[in-house]
Scaffold this active site. Structure first.
Site, PDB file in Angstrom:
ATOM      1  N   LYS A 272     105.745  84.617  26.497  1.00  0.00           N
ATOM      2  CA  LYS A 272     106.623  83.800  25.720  1.00  0.00           C
ATOM      3  C   LYS A 272     106.402  82.589  26.334  1.00  0.00           C
ATOM      4  O   LYS A 272     107.243  82.393  27.539  1.00  0.00           O
ATOM      5  CB  LYS A 272     108.006  84.174  25.258  1.00  0.00           C
ATOM      6  CG  LYS A 272     108.893  83.366  24.700  1.00  0.00           C
ATOM      7  CD  LYS A 272     110.218  83.731  24.385  1.00  0.00           C
ATOM      8  CE  LYS A 272     111.020  82.533  23.736  1.00  0.00           C
ATOM      9  NZ  LYS A 272     112.234  83.186  23.438  1.00  0.00           N
ATOM     10  N   ASP A 277     113.301  75.058  24.131  1.00  0.00           N
ATOM     11  CA  ASP A 277     113.877  75.780  23.091  1.00  0.00           C
ATOM     12  C   ASP A 277     115.030  75.099  22.584  1.00  0.00           C
ATOM     13  O   ASP A 277     116.030  75.348  23.160  1.00  0.00           O
ATOM     14  CB  ASP A 277     114.046  77.272  23.250  1.00  0.00           C
ATOM     15  CG  ASP A 277     114.723  78.153  22.186  1.00  0.00           C
ATOM     16  OD1 ASP A 277     114.406  77.409  20.798  1.00  0.00           O
ATOM     17  OD2 ASP A 277     115.008  79.219  22.338  1.00  0.00           O
ATOM     18  N   LYS A 284     120.391  74.685  18.625  1.00  0.00           N
ATOM     19  CA  LYS A 284     121.535  75.354  19.438  1.00  0.00           C
ATOM     20  C   LYS A 284     122.875  74.200  19.734  1.00  0.00           C
ATOM     21  O   LYS A 284     122.524  73.005  19.803  1.00  0.00           O
ATOM     22  CB  LYS A 284     120.989  75.522  20.784  1.00  0.00           C
ATOM     23  CG  LYS A 284     120.035  76.724  20.860  1.00  0.00           C
ATOM     24  CD  LYS A 284     119.227  76.827  22.477  1.00  0.00           C
ATOM     25  CE  LYS A 284     118.326  78.149  22.278  1.00  0.00           C
ATOM     26  NZ  LYS A 284     118.893  79.470  22.062  1.00  0.00           N
ATOM     27  N   ASP A 295     112.307  78.557  28.857  1.00  0.00           N
ATOM     28  CA  ASP A 295     111.876  79.468  27.988  1.00  0.00           C
ATOM     29  C   ASP A 295     110.422  79.793  27.810  1.00  0.00           C
ATOM     30  O   ASP A 295     109.967  80.579  26.750  1.00  0.00           O
ATOM     31  CB  ASP A 295     112.487  78.945  26.477  1.00  0.00           C
ATOM     32  CG  ASP A 295     112.572  80.158  25.606  1.00  0.00           C
ATOM     33  OD1 ASP A 295     113.218  81.320  26.038  1.00  0.00           O
ATOM     34  OD2 ASP A 295     112.783  79.758  24.240  1.00  0.00           O
ATOM     35  N   ASP A 354     116.018  79.780  15.458  1.00  0.00           N
ATOM     36  CA  ASP A 354     116.093  79.787  16.950  1.00  0.00           C
ATOM     37  C   ASP A 354     115.645  81.202  17.469  1.00  0.00           C
ATOM     38  O   ASP A 354     115.609  81.495  18.590  1.00  0.00           O
ATOM     39  CB  ASP A 354     117.625  79.629  17.511  1.00  0.00           C
ATOM     40  CG  ASP A 354     117.878  79.444  18.932  1.00  0.00           C
ATOM     41  OD1 ASP A 354     117.056  79.310  19.643  1.00  0.00           O
ATOM     42  OD2 ASP A 354     118.964  79.532  19.210  1.00  0.00           O
ATOM     43  N   GLU A 356     112.602  82.144  17.770  1.00  0.00           N
ATOM     44  CA  GLU A 356     111.361  81.949  17.828  1.00  0.00           C
ATOM     45  C   GLU A 356     110.485  82.620  18.496  1.00  0.00           C
ATOM     46  O   GLU A 356     109.228  82.864  18.439  1.00  0.00           O
ATOM     47  CB  GLU A 356     111.280  80.360  17.874  1.00  0.00           C
ATOM     48  CG  GLU A 356     111.232  80.008  19.394  1.00  0.00           C
ATOM     49  CD  GLU A 356     112.402  80.483  20.175  1.00  0.00           C
ATOM     50  OE1 GLU A 356     113.612  80.650  19.547  1.00  0.00           O
ATOM     51  OE2 GLU A 356     112.536  80.537  21.326  1.00  0.00           O
ATOM     52  N   ARG A 358     110.077  85.843  19.282  1.00  0.00           N
ATOM     53  CA  ARG A 358     109.394  87.036  18.735  1.00  0.00           C
ATOM     54  C   ARG A 358     108.116  86.714  17.474  1.00  0.00           C
ATOM     55  O   ARG A 358     107.367  87.233  17.349  1.00  0.00           O
ATOM     56  CB  ARG A 358     110.523  87.852  17.849  1.00  0.00           C
ATOM     57  CG  ARG A 358     111.194  86.979  16.870  1.00  0.00           C
ATOM     58  CD  ARG A 358     112.482  87.715  16.158  1.00  0.00           C
ATOM     59  NE  ARG A 358     113.469  87.498  17.364  1.00  0.00           N
ATOM     60  CZ  ARG A 358     114.698  88.093  17.140  1.00  0.00           C
ATOM     61  NH1 ARG A 358     114.982  88.896  16.149  1.00  0.00           N
ATOM     62  NH2 ARG A 358     115.652  87.795  18.205  1.00  0.00           N
TER      63      ARG A 358
HETATM   64  N1  BES Z   1     115.395  81.362  24.200  1.00  0.00           N
HETATM   65  C1  BES Z   1     116.570  82.144  23.647  1.00  0.00           C
HETATM   66  C2  BES Z   1     117.064  83.367  24.444  1.00  0.00           C
HETATM   67  C3  BES Z   1     117.630  83.013  25.720  1.00  0.00           C
HETATM   68  C4  BES Z   1     119.107  82.859  25.872  1.00  0.00           C
HETATM   69  C5  BES Z   1     116.914  82.679  26.891  1.00  0.00           C
HETATM   70  C6  BES Z   1     119.615  82.532  26.991  1.00  0.00           C
HETATM   71  C7  BES Z   1     117.314  82.583  28.087  1.00  0.00           C
HETATM   72  C8  BES Z   1     118.849  82.456  28.290  1.00  0.00           C
HETATM   73  C9  BES Z   1     115.896  82.764  22.312  1.00  0.00           C
HETATM   74  O1  BES Z   1     114.827  82.185  21.874  1.00  0.00           O
HETATM   75  C10 BES Z   1     117.094  82.609  21.135  1.00  0.00           C
HETATM   76  O2  BES Z   1     117.491  81.669  20.933  1.00  0.00           O
HETATM   77  N2  BES Z   1     117.479  83.800  20.804  1.00  0.00           N
HETATM   78  C11 BES Z   1     118.448  83.994  19.924  1.00  0.00           C
HETATM   79  C12 BES Z   1     118.252  85.291  18.607  1.00  0.00           C
HETATM   80  C13 BES Z   1     119.104  84.926  17.728  1.00  0.00           C
HETATM   81  C14 BES Z   1     118.987  83.902  16.912  1.00  0.00           C
HETATM   82  C15 BES Z   1     118.629  86.172  16.723  1.00  0.00           C
HETATM   83  C16 BES Z   1     119.938  84.542  20.696  1.00  0.00           C
HETATM   84  O3  BES Z   1     119.744  85.186  21.623  1.00  0.00           O
HETATM   85  O4  BES Z   1     120.927  83.891  20.431  1.00  0.00           O
HETATM   86 ZN    ZN Z   2     113.733  81.064  22.977  1.00  0.00          ZN
HETATM   87 MN    MN Z   3     115.551  80.399  20.524  1.00  0.00          MN
END
Ligand code: BES
Ligand code: ZN
Ligand code: MN
Length: 510
Positions: A272, A277, A284, A295, A354, A356, A358
């Site tokens: 990834k 992000d 966010k 990220d 967010d 993204e 996947r």
């Molecule tokens: N890049 C984030 C996940 C992340 C969180 C990485 C903390 C490093 C530290 C990912 O893209 C994300 O935002 N995931 C969301 C998914 C949700 C919207 C289903 C999450 O984990 O909140």
């Molecule tokens: Zn992310």
């Molecule tokens: Mn994200």
């Protein structure tokens, strides 16, 4: 980078700024570890007693600096804690050695040369000390030392320890030499991954990341192909394009190919690579985006692992796929409610921009599957849910094959990376049912890390063993440095990927 030599000198004769010895925690006080004999001799055999007087216990992470005894050619002795004395006198855990060497190396930043008189009686011990010392000799200073035109010049940031001399090894022994070569290549690439992770997102974006990969590939005999936006449109990479379309910095898919003429197996690593992000339209909140330059840590790990495999000349083919995009909100950005057509042909309703990772990984996993590798491992800072589940230092492992998941877990353990197997419960799939498309990019909140894993699974080709490493916790370290782990990018998962490649090359895996 920091230089590493297998010293032919003994601890007593080495000219250096410091000598590092190991001290373990015994029932009756600190106990010197093997390798420290010559240093102890200069203290008339009283080094452990001196250390006890100074308050040293041998606990992990502890560091004691003291002036060297006369007779030594180095002015300072640094004693690092190894934790409890092992059951078998010389069987120090490799990770304890790695961390102790890293702690010492960090404390010696700004110095020119240090002799490491830690246990080195076996090649494994010497390799662990080498890795730890080199990993601990890291600093990201590229953006520091700016001169204030109106103030007197200061000395700038401290530079890492410049030279590590390993003592007590066998400098003419082939196995020792190979271990040193391996440690140097591995850590140089891990540190390159750390640099990429730490580079601010105004300088590291998909195009510039791809340029770094192209240059490194040329240098180390890795074939690099970059699909730019035009090529991605032509190929139908709807996931990568959908995530990247809100940014002025367009997305890329980078393919790295290392091949060995006698290879019997092919591994595919997928990373990834969200260079920033922001969350996109599902922005966010403040407090959740300051570290989101990290990220792309999965892509950095994959890049480092492929180049390391090439530098070590492993007898295995390793293909890396870097799914690079910047997730930004704008008038062109994907909206919650949009439907994307993925490279596989499946449609995805984007409920939350967010989620993204996947989307870019789905495309890359399908593309990787087309080449029918023997196994695929993806690495991603995918979910906050995995951090909630496993904390900041442990990555989760999911897979479509129990034996493969177990192998990855064992390999991670062997190289000193904390990880834990996680399930992919089939009942969580229905939460991603979409009234409009084949699947939604979000499901139930509970078990969010597993939901993301289940999403990815649908983009892996039939019959291919696949594992997914969610490194959202350990990829980026925000606390105080410890052991060989600095603040910022850590290089999480590189050691696991490289050892998987080595084991596959040796025919140790299926
Ligand atoms: N890049 C984030 C996940 C992340 C969180 C990485 C903390 C490093 C530290 C990912 O893209 C994300 O935002 N995931 C969301 C998914 C949700 C919207 C289903 C999450 O984990 O909140
Ligand atoms: Zn992310
Ligand atoms: Mn994200």
């Amino acid at each position: 980078m920091t230089a590493l030599t297998l010293s032919t000198a003994g601890a007593a004769t080495l000219r250096a700024d410091a000598l590092v010895v190991g001290v373990a925690k015994g029932v009756k006080g600190p106990v010197l570890a093997p390798g420290s004999e010559a240093v102890d001799k200069a203290f008339d055999g009283k080094l452990a007693a001196v250390l006890a007087t100074l308050g040293a216990t041998g606990a992990e992470g502890e560091l004691t600096k003291l002036p060297a005894a006369s007779g030594l050619k180095a002015p300072v002795v640094v004693a690092v804690g190894l934790g409890p004395v092992p059951d078998k006198e010389d069987a120090y855990d490799a990770e304890a050695l790695r961390r102790a060497a890293g702690t010492a190396a960090r404390a010696l930043s700004g110095s020119k040369k240090a002799g490491f008189a830690l246990p080195a009686g076996s090649v494994e011990d010497a390799a662990a000390v080498a890795e730890g010392a080199l990993l601990g000799s890291y600093a990201f200073t590229a953006y520091q030392g700016g001169e204030n035109k109106l103030a007197p010049k200061d000395s700038g940031p401290k530079q890492p320890l410049a030279e590590v001399a390993l003592l007590g090894g066998k400098p003419r022994d082939k196995a020792y030499k190979a271990a040193v070569e391996r440690a140097l290549a591995l850590v140089e690439e891990i540190n390159r991954a750390r640099d990429l992770i730490n580079t601010p997102p105004n300088d590291l974006y998909p195009e510039s990341f791809a340029a770094v990969a192209t240059a490194a590939g040329k240098e180390h005999g890795v074939k690099v192909q970059v699909l730019d936006e035009k090529a991605l449109v032509k190929g139908g990479f709807g996931g990568i394009l959908g995530v990247g379309q809100g940014s002025a910095n367009g997305p890329r898919l980078v393919k790295l190919a290392y091949t060995h003429p006698k290879a019997e197996k092919t591994l595919a690593f997928v990373g990834k690579g969200i260079t920033y992000d922001s969350g996109g339209i599902s922005l966010k909140p403040a407090g959740h985006n300051e570290t989101m330059k990290c990220d792309m840590s999965g892509a950095a790990a994959v890049f480092a692992a492929v180049v390391t495999a090439a530098r070590l000349g492993l007898k295995v083919n390793v293909t890396g796929w870097l799914a690079l995009a910047e997730n930004m909100p704008s008038g062109n950005a994907t909206r919650p409610g949009d439907v994307l057509r993925m490279y596989s042909g499946k449609t995805v309703e984007v409920l939350n921009t967010d989620a993204e990772g996947r989307l870019v990984l789905g495309d890359a996993l399908t593309r990787a599957s087309e080449e029918k590798p023997d196994a695929i491992v993806d690495v991603a800072t995918l979910t906050g849910a995995m951090v909630l589940a496993l904390g900041n230092r442990t990555f989760g492992i999911m897979a479509n094959d129990d034996a493969f998941r177990t192998s990855i877990h064992e390999i991670a353990e062997e190289v000193g990376e904390a990880s834990w197997p996680m399930p992919l419960p089939a009942d969580l799939r229905k939460g991603m049912d979409s009234p409009t498309a084949d699947i939604a990019n979000m499901g139930e909140r509970m078990g969010g890390g597993l939901v993301a894993g289940l999403f990815l699974k649908e983009f892996v080709g039939e019959g291919i063993a696949w594992a997914h490493l969610d490194i959202a916790g350990p990829a980026f370290h925000e606390g105080a440095p410890y052991g060989y782990t600095p603040k910022g990018g850590t290089g999480s998962a590189v050691r696991t990927l490289v050892r998987l490649a080595e084991r596959t090359a040796d025919g140790d895996l299926g």
